[in-house]
Motif scaffolding. Structure first.
Motif, PDB file in Angstrom:
ATOM      1  N   SER A 179     -37.320  19.747  19.091  1.00  0.00           N
ATOM      2  CA  SER A 179     -37.654  20.414  20.349  1.00  0.00           C
ATOM      3  C   SER A 179     -39.159  20.441  20.506  1.00  0.00           C
ATOM      4  O   SER A 179     -39.897  20.399  19.525  1.00  0.00           O
ATOM      5  N   VAL A 180     -39.602  20.499  21.771  1.00  0.00           N
ATOM      6  CA  VAL A 180     -41.027  20.478  22.074  1.00  0.00           C
ATOM      7  C   VAL A 180     -41.261  21.366  23.284  1.00  0.00           C
ATOM      8  O   VAL A 180     -40.403  21.470  24.174  1.00  0.00           O
ATOM      9  N   ASP A 181     -42.396  22.034  23.285  1.00  0.00           N
ATOM     10  CA  ASP A 181     -42.756  22.859  24.437  1.00  0.00           C
ATOM     11  C   ASP A 181     -43.166  21.980  25.603  1.00  0.00           C
ATOM     12  O   ASP A 181     -43.643  20.850  25.416  1.00  0.00           O
ATOM     13  N   LEU A 182     -42.998  22.496  26.792  1.00  0.00           N
ATOM     14  CA  LEU A 182     -43.353  21.760  28.004  1.00  0.00           C
ATOM     15  C   LEU A 182     -44.859  21.461  28.007  1.00  0.00           C
ATOM     16  O   LEU A 182     -45.687  22.350  27.856  1.00  0.00           O
ATOM     17  N   GLY A 183     -45.218  20.150  28.140  1.00  0.00           N
ATOM     18  CA  GLY A 183     -46.609  19.732  28.138  1.00  0.00           C
ATOM     19  C   GLY A 183     -47.152  19.383  26.765  1.00  0.00           C
ATOM     20  O   GLY A 183     -48.288  18.919  26.663  1.00  0.00           O
ATOM     21  N   ALA A 184     -46.363  19.572  25.677  1.00  0.00           N
ATOM     22  CA  ALA A 184     -46.823  19.253  24.326  1.00  0.00           C
ATOM     23  C   ALA A 184     -46.422  17.817  23.965  1.00  0.00           C
ATOM     24  O   ALA A 184     -45.731  17.134  24.715  1.00  0.00           O
ATOM     25  N   ASP A 185     -46.866  17.358  22.773  1.00  0.00           N
ATOM     26  CA  ASP A 185     -46.586  16.000  22.297  1.00  0.00           C
ATOM     27  C   ASP A 185     -45.582  16.061  21.156  1.00  0.00           C
ATOM     28  O   ASP A 185     -45.518  17.045  20.406  1.00  0.00           O
ATOM     29  N   ILE A 186     -44.815  14.989  20.997  1.00  0.00           N
ATOM     30  CA  ILE A 186     -43.845  14.852  19.902  1.00  0.00           C
ATOM     31  C   ILE A 186     -43.665  13.375  19.617  1.00  0.00           C
ATOM     32  O   ILE A 186     -43.824  12.542  20.519  1.00  0.00           O
ATOM     33  N   HIS A 187     -43.402  13.042  18.368  1.00  0.00           N
ATOM     34  CA  HIS A 187     -43.168  11.654  18.005  1.00  0.00           C
ATOM     35  C   HIS A 187     -41.992  11.553  17.044  1.00  0.00           C
ATOM     36  O   HIS A 187     -41.718  12.487  16.275  1.00  0.00           O
ATOM     37  N   PHE A 188     -41.299  10.397  17.089  1.00  0.00           N
ATOM     38  CA  PHE A 188     -40.141  10.094  16.255  1.00  0.00           C
ATOM     39  C   PHE A 188     -40.439   8.830  15.457  1.00  0.00           C
ATOM     40  O   PHE A 188     -41.040   7.895  15.968  1.00  0.00           O
ATOM     41  N   ILE A 189     -39.992   8.814  14.199  1.00  0.00           N
ATOM     42  CA  ILE A 189     -40.295   7.707  13.280  1.00  0.00           C
ATOM     43  C   ILE A 189     -38.993   7.138  12.733  1.00  0.00           C
ATOM     44  O   ILE A 189     -38.088   7.881  12.339  1.00  0.00           O
ATOM     45  N   ALA A 190     -38.906   5.777  12.718  1.00  0.00           N
ATOM     46  CA  ALA A 190     -37.806   5.052  12.086  1.00  0.00           C
ATOM     47  C   ALA A 190     -38.408   4.009  11.157  1.00  0.00           C
ATOM     48  O   ALA A 190     -39.377   3.347  11.516  1.00  0.00           O
ATOM     49  N   LYS A 191     -37.832   3.882   9.946  1.00  0.00           N
ATOM     50  CA  LYS A 191     -38.351   2.933   8.957  1.00  0.00           C
ATOM     51  C   LYS A 191     -37.246   1.978   8.530  1.00  0.00           C
ATOM     52  O   LYS A 191     -36.095   2.394   8.347  1.00  0.00           O
ATOM     53  N   VAL A 192     -37.619   0.684   8.359  1.00  0.00           N
ATOM     54  CA  VAL A 192     -36.684  -0.375   7.951  1.00  0.00           C
ATOM     55  C   VAL A 192     -37.295  -1.093   6.767  1.00  0.00           C
ATOM     56  O   VAL A 192     -38.456  -1.506   6.804  1.00  0.00           O
ATOM     57  N   ALA A 243     -44.916  16.223  27.309  1.00  0.00           N
ATOM     58  CA  ALA A 243     -43.509  16.186  27.701  1.00  0.00           C
ATOM     59  C   ALA A 243     -43.274  17.042  28.941  1.00  0.00           C
ATOM     60  O   ALA A 243     -43.871  18.098  29.123  1.00  0.00           O
ATOM     61  N   LYS A 244     -42.387  16.537  29.795  1.00  0.00           N
ATOM     62  CA  LYS A 244     -41.960  17.259  30.985  1.00  0.00           C
ATOM     63  C   LYS A 244     -40.554  17.797  30.782  1.00  0.00           C
ATOM     64  O   LYS A 244     -39.847  17.429  29.840  1.00  0.00           O
ATOM     65  N   GLU A 245     -40.133  18.642  31.726  1.00  0.00           N
ATOM     66  CA  GLU A 245     -38.841  19.290  31.576  1.00  0.00           C
ATOM     67  C   GLU A 245     -37.694  18.296  31.609  1.00  0.00           C
ATOM     68  O   GLU A 245     -36.690  18.451  30.931  1.00  0.00           O
ATOM     69  N   ASN A 246     -37.876  17.197  32.367  1.00  0.00           N
ATOM     70  CA  ASN A 246     -36.780  16.232  32.506  1.00  0.00           C
ATOM     71  C   ASN A 246     -36.748  15.201  31.392  1.00  0.00           C
ATOM     72  O   ASN A 246     -36.003  14.248  31.467  1.00  0.00           O
ATOM     73  N   TYR A 247     -37.565  15.375  30.342  1.00  0.00           N
ATOM     74  CA  TYR A 247     -37.555  14.414  29.238  1.00  0.00           C
ATOM     75  C   TYR A 247     -36.495  14.748  28.199  1.00  0.00           C
ATOM     76  O   TYR A 247     -36.273  13.967  27.282  1.00  0.00           O
TER      77      TYR A 247
END
Length: 1237
Positions: A179-192, A243-247
């Protein structure tokens, strides 16, 4: 996450069809075809738009499609749909009301309503798939319920387990939801992990089911990938910025590599901040991407949805849902158009869902209705009645939780829970759900919007330039959004634009205040319900000349004034001189006041003379006049920049002296040296005159050319003279040939003497050049002058002859080159030999080996010199009298038990290199190494070859001194006439040119070094084709069946019989046909024979080499008698084939090489079929990707993929069935390859 269904992947394999399984009690959906017709001609004066609407309703009648309103869509229902067959939904439109594309979740762009290029009478169709009833509404999604990054997943789907097929394990680290607050940044990581991958895998990020995020990157979404070469791991990152609300929603990461596939789903929740949440502007948060060029490419997908703002008409409240429930299927389309339903597909899908019998809810006393409808701008209330008022209740929109805002208001009345949505817009047209504890109920909200129609069309206009143009149009609603177009391109209406738009109620007017010829074109206005166009023609006004231009003659420097008077006066014009455009500057002033056009030049020059033309913009007629300027002659010696007007020139060069002159008309020019006149026709010395200068040319200057030269100019306006002095100088003589006293590997040292004559100017320095003797190209070695008379050239190639030469330089120039020096060759010794090691030691010899030097050089390598020194002395003794070319040498005549040091030098024409010395002393004494036979892996089992093939086996072994080798076959010496054996120091080769069956047997190899021995046994089997079976007889004939029996062949070809092939032939034709192949038993029943025919049978035996050369045939034929006869079938007692597991071929100890696949094989016999379990060190091997297990016809195989030393150990194979179990074991040893010198 399940993959989206493509349009072409239909259940019956036919394109354009979608078959949906029937649901219990559900009404089958009709076939829906949406046809889009091009807009008709504009409405004539007095024609009422209501008549067109009547035609629209008439178009969906049983008689077929009729006339269609401009830009509208007609939905046609296939009558066959009433029988229960569901066909495709087809739609196409080019107007702003185009059907949304559900596959990508993006609506048609209202900013570019370009009509299709096909014929105006054609009808286009677009196939749209309907979802399967077996998929829930939140899982399938709606075309307008996801307006951000793709389709989300409702809260009711989060608790459901998704049955997915097993995937390849490519992802070693999977992205986790968060979860992330509105207007904040977040990232996801995948490794192979890329250890077993030959190239980079393909990774895709999705939102929902099919929204690919690769094309949506921008300042709100960034995709990054890196690769760590040490760990061999690919890292893929997805960054969501501000991030926006619709993300929020469900995301998916997919990894593909050849036939491997892996995926991972995760969720993102966007939380609104507690403070200031009431001040969020929903419209600015979800603005259209086309209106904000600054945000183009960011993650604002809601801008792709249709944005229609129309006036809400006052219509009576109608429950469309109840009308649809009571209507026939062929009336659905008519009802949808009548009440403005745009999502017809979602409506039909929801209607089908409502007819299912729902279970009684424990949490809800009353659930939400199946669907709700509200007008745009209106208010809607959702109400549920709870059975338990203490249960926590949450509302969701498209799977995202709804929080209390001025738009969303929550009310509590006893057990009733109410959510009110104020000021409904098209963004509120979505799927809503409410969760009470573990139970949920869902509904859909439809927001109705009516198209804006054009009531009064625009009219054509024809006018002239500088006039005012007004294009007026009237629409059906106030405040409607319309678009003005010119020649198919939108008209800019900004602050600095020439176009203005006035809106007065329903009237829209496009105003052009000062019309120009460029405003000619076709203008159109576009609304959501139609278009209107008209042509605007702007012509020029007639031209009148009141005062023409006059010819003028002036003296140089006087002002120039030109004037003309032309009507119309407000049209600009351009001035040209000799065809070139005149631009206003500090000296030239261009004036235009009303009808007067003036050109003023303050001080004229010769360039101002010529033909002047005035051209009025937009007109082909022009005004012309001539201007003539005169000037006395003059010699401009001040422009030469020579001191005292003296020109210095090097003897032998060409002198061209150009003197600028002026005068109008052109003056007469005379050059003189003393009293002699220089003519233009002279050979070596001649004069030339041009329009703006005169020149004196001396082709080859000499010392006699020095002196004063006089110039005389004359014309009708006056006379002028000038004088120039010419001085001729020379270059120095070349130096003497240089000397090269010292030569190195890539350099040399050279000297020379100064030149005898310096050209009357001091020597400033020298240039040095060199070249290869065989080449003709000289290369300069210095760019800065050398003050001394010595120099050292460097960076030369060894072994190549060179020559050098010198140039002298003074203030005049560079002298000729000196004579080249004598040729010289740079040479250098090689580097020291490398990797000097001891190869062998005996009681009186030491064998050394080494590798050539890293750098040999151009002189090459003549050989090596080996020297040794007894430990304790400093004397180095040469071991070889002459040079040896080999990199291995044996030093002989050494005392036993002595310790020596050895060194090696490389020798070439330049001398000896630096020696390479062994680091430690060597003890001169032979070391005994016990023999050891290294049997190859393929010879540890039975070695099989066919008769006639060659047998060539190489068995390596170790041992010192050279071992003695002996071979035995079945305990007897081998006959050398049949089998050839060749022994070397490290291996033994057994060779049979043409194998025979007599060569089969066990061969014993013995290797002996003094009292140490080692033996190995090779099992060689030579196989051949088997003989035919024996005694093929017809045991019994009954009905259409014949029972055959035979005995195995006497000669099995030294290989077990793997099967039999049975053939039959009709007695009449004697053509043989194969009945059964690879049959294992010695008796068989042949069925399905033709009654009344007589048959012969023959049988071939088969082993690993193939079928026998001949077959055994039955002596008698079998007659298939007709029906009517009764055969007494004897009773047989069924044989019990059940038996416990028993290994017929055990596992054998195996040696494997690290990095190469190894296999363990065994065979087991059991009935019923046993369960096979592989174990390593008594631990079962389960789902380990490093191992692959196979079982075929009782042969069990375990493949170890690219083993390492840690894979060695005790392996076991265990077979278990209901009657018992059996187990075999073996040891696997993994060796690492070492690089030998």
């Amino acid at each position: 996450m399940p993959e989206p269904t493509k349009k072409d992947d239909q259940s019956n394999g036919k394109p354009g069809e979608c078959v949906v399984p029937e649901s219990n009690g559900a009404l089958p959906l009709p076939e829906i075809i949406l046809e889009i017709s091009p807009p008709p001609e504009p409405l004539a004066d007095g024609e009422q738009p209501e008549a067109r609407e009547g035609e629209l309703l008439q178009a969906v009648g049983p008689q077929g499609p009729g006339p269609v309103e401009e830009g509208s869509a007609v939905v046609r229902v296939n009558p066959q749909a009433e029988s229960g067959n569901l066909e495709d939904v087809e739609a196409e439109s080019w107007s702003p009301l185009a059907v949304d594309n559900e596959d990508n979740g993006v609506g048609s762009n209202p900013q570019s309503p370009t009509p299709p290029p096909e014929d105006g009478n054609s009808v286009k169709k677009l196939s749209i798939d309907l979802p399967n009833d077996s998929v829930t509404v939140p899982a399938m999604g709606r075309k307008d319920s996801v307006w951000s990054l793709g389709e989300g997943q409702g809260p009711e789907d989060l608790d459901k387990s998704i049955d997915t097929p097993p995937l390849s394990t490519l992802l070693i680290e999977r992205p986790q939801g968060g979860s992330v607050d509105l207007g904040a940044d977040i990232h996801f990581i995948a490794k192979v992990e890329a250890k077993d991958l030959l190239r980079k895998p393909t990774v895709k990020w999705f939102k929902g089911k099919w929204m690919d995020l690769a094309s949506k990157t921008g300042k709100h979404l960034q995709l990054k990938e890196t690769f760590d070469r040490l760990t061999k791991i690919h890292t893929f990152e997805m960054h969501i910025i501000k991030a926006k609300e619709n993300y929020g929603g469900n995301y998916r990461c997919e990894v593909n590599y050849k036939d491997k596939f892996d995926s991972c789903s995760f969720d993102l929740e966007v939380k609104e901040p507690e403070a200031g949440s009431q001040s969020i502007d929903i419209r600015s948060a979800f603005k259209r991407s086309s209106e904000g060029q600054e945000d183009a490419g960011e993650l604002d997908f809601s801008g792709l949805l249709k944005h229609r703002e129309h006036k809400q008409e006052d219509v009576p409240e109608v429950d469309v849902w109840e009308i649809l429930k009571n209507a026939r299927p062929d009336e659905y389309e008519k009802i949808a158009f009548t009440y403005g339903i745009t999502d017809l597909r979602g409506l039909l899908k929801r209607l089908k869902k409502t007819k299912k019998v729902e279970k009684k809810s424990e949490a809800f006393a009353k659930k939400l209705d199946a669907a709700y409808q509200v007008d745009k701008g209106g208010k809607i209330r959702f109400m549920v009645d709870l059975a338990d008022p203490t249960v926590e209740l949450k509302w969701y929109k498209n799977g995202q939780e709804i929080r209390s805002t001025p738009k969303y208001i929550f009310e509590h009345k006893g057990t009733q829970r109410i959510m009110v949505i104020n000021n409904c817009s098209m963004l509120d047209d979505a799927a809503y759900s409410v969760a009470a504890g573990d139970e949920k109920c869902t509904t859909e909200l439809f927001v109705k919007e009516l198209p804006v129609k054009i009531v009064k069309t625009i009219e054509a206009v024809k006018t002239t330039v500088n006039e005012r143009i007004e294009l007026e149009c009237e629409v059906s609603e106030e405040g409607a959004q319309v678009k003005w177009m010119k020649n198919g391109v939108e008209v800019p209406t900004g602050v600095r634009s020439r176009y203005r738009v006035k809106v007065e109620g329903t009237k829209h007017t496009l105003v052009i205040d000062d019309a120009s010829k460029d405003d000619t074109g076709v203008y159109s206005i576009m609304a959501t319900g139609g278009t209107s166009e008209a042509r605007v023609q702007v012509d020029l006004k007639p031209l009148k000349i009141f005062q023409d231009l006059q010819d003028i003659t002036l003296k140089l420097g006087e002002p120039l004034k030109m004037h003309c008077e032309i009507f119309p006066g407000n049209v600009p014009g351009r001035w040209y001189r000799n065809g070139q455009l005149i631009q206003a500057n500090d000296r030239i002033n261009i004036l235009h006041r009303a009808k007067n056009h003036r050109l003023e030049v303050e001080a004229t020059s010769l360039h101002d003379s010529g033909d002047y033309t005035f051209v009025l913009e937009g007109y082909s007629q022009s005004l012309s006049a001539k201007v003539h300027i005169i000037d006395p002659p003059r010699v401009h010696l001040e422009t030469l920049n020579f001191p005292d007007n003296t020109v210095t020139i090097v003897a032998g060069n060409k002198l061209r002296l150009e003197i600028p002159i002026s005068g109008e008309p052109a003056p007469r020019v005379v050059w003189m040296k003393g009293e002699r006149v220089i003519l233009e026709s002279g050979h070596r010395v001649h004069a030339e005159t041009y329009g703006d200068h005169t020149s004196l040319t001396i082709e080859v200057t000499e010392r006699e050319d020095s002196g004063n030269y006089k110039i005389v100019l004359q014309n009708e306006a006056g006379e002028d003279t000038g004088s120039v002095k010419v001085k001729v100088v020379d270059i120095p003589d070349p130096p003497e040939a240089p000397l090269v006293p010292v030569v190195g590997g890539d350099w040399c040292s050279m000297t020379w003497d100064p030149p005898i004559y310096d050209g009357s100017s001091p020597i400033l320095g020298y240039f040095v050049e060199r070249k290869k003797k065989q080449s003709s190209r000289w290369m300069r070695l210095n760019f800065d002058l050398i003050k001394e008379t010595t120099f050292e050239p460097k960076k030369m190639i060894e072994g190549v002859p060179y020559e050098v030469r010198v140039f002298a330089v003074n203030a005049i120039g560079v002298s000729k080159a000196s004579e080249p020096s004598k040729a010289f060759v740079p040479l250098a010794v090689t580097s020291e030999p490398t990797m000097l090691v001891v190869d062998d030691v005996t009681d009186d010899t030491v064998t050394m080996k080494w590798r050539p030097p890293d750098t040999i050089g151009a002189a090459g390598l003549d050989g090596y010199l080996v020297e040794y020194c007894v430990e304790g002395t400093d004397e180095w003794i040469p071991a070889n009298k002459g040079l040896t070319e080999k990199t291995k040498y044996t030093i002989t005549g050494l005392p036993t038990n002595a310790k020596i040091l050895v060194r090696v030098k490389a020798v070439n024409a330049a001398g000896c290199s630096t020696p390479r010395t062994i680091q430690h002393s060597i003890l001169v004494k032979e070391v005994i190494e016990p023999p050891k036979i290294r049997i190859p892996r393929h010879l540890k089992q039975t070695y099989t070859r066919r008769v006639g093939e060659a047998v060539n086996l190489v068995v390596p072994f170790l041992g010192k001194p050279r071992p003695k080798v002996s071979w035995l076959k079945e305990g007897q010496p081998i006959d050398p006439t049949h089998v050839s054996i060749r022994n070397t120091e490290c291996d033994s080769i057994i060779f049979i040119r043409k194998a025979e069956r007599s060569h089969s047997g066990k061969y014993e190899l013995t290797v002996q070094v003094e009292n140490h021995t080692d033996t190995a046994i090779l099992d060689i089997q030579i196989v051949d084709l088997p003989g035919p079976p024996q005694a093929v007889t017809i045991e019994e004939v009954w009905g259409e069946n014949v029972a055959l029996d035979w005995s195995p062949p006497k000669d099995i070809g030294n290989s077990p019989i793997s099967g039999y092939t049975i053939q039959k032939a009709d007695k009449k034709t004697m053509e043989w046909y194969t009945c059964v192949e690879h049959y294992h038993r010695t008796c068989i029943t042949i069925s399905d024979l033709v009654i009344g025919n007589e048959y012969f049978f023959r049988i071939y035996a088969e082993n690993m080499c193939g079928l026998s050369e001949s077959a055994t045939q039955t002596k008698d034929c079998a007659l298939i008698v007709k029906e009517g006869l009764q055969l007494r079938t004897p009773e047989y007692i069924d044989h019990d084939f059940k038996e416990p597991p028993r290994f017929t071929q055990p596992l054998i100890n195996t040696f494997a090489v690290a990095g190469y696949n190894a296999t363990l094989n065994c065979s087991v016999r059991a009935n019923p079929r046993p369960k096979v379990i592989w174990m390593k060190n008594k631990i079962a091997i389960i789902d380990d990707p490093r191992y692959r297990m196979f079982s075929n016809q009782g042969v069990c195989t375990l493949e170890v993929r690219k083993p390492n030393p840690y894979d060695g150990g005790l392996y076991a194979c265990k077979a278990v069935n209901d009657l018992g179990e059996d187990q075999v074991e073996c040891r696997l040893e993994v060796k690492v390859q070492t690089q030998e010198l």
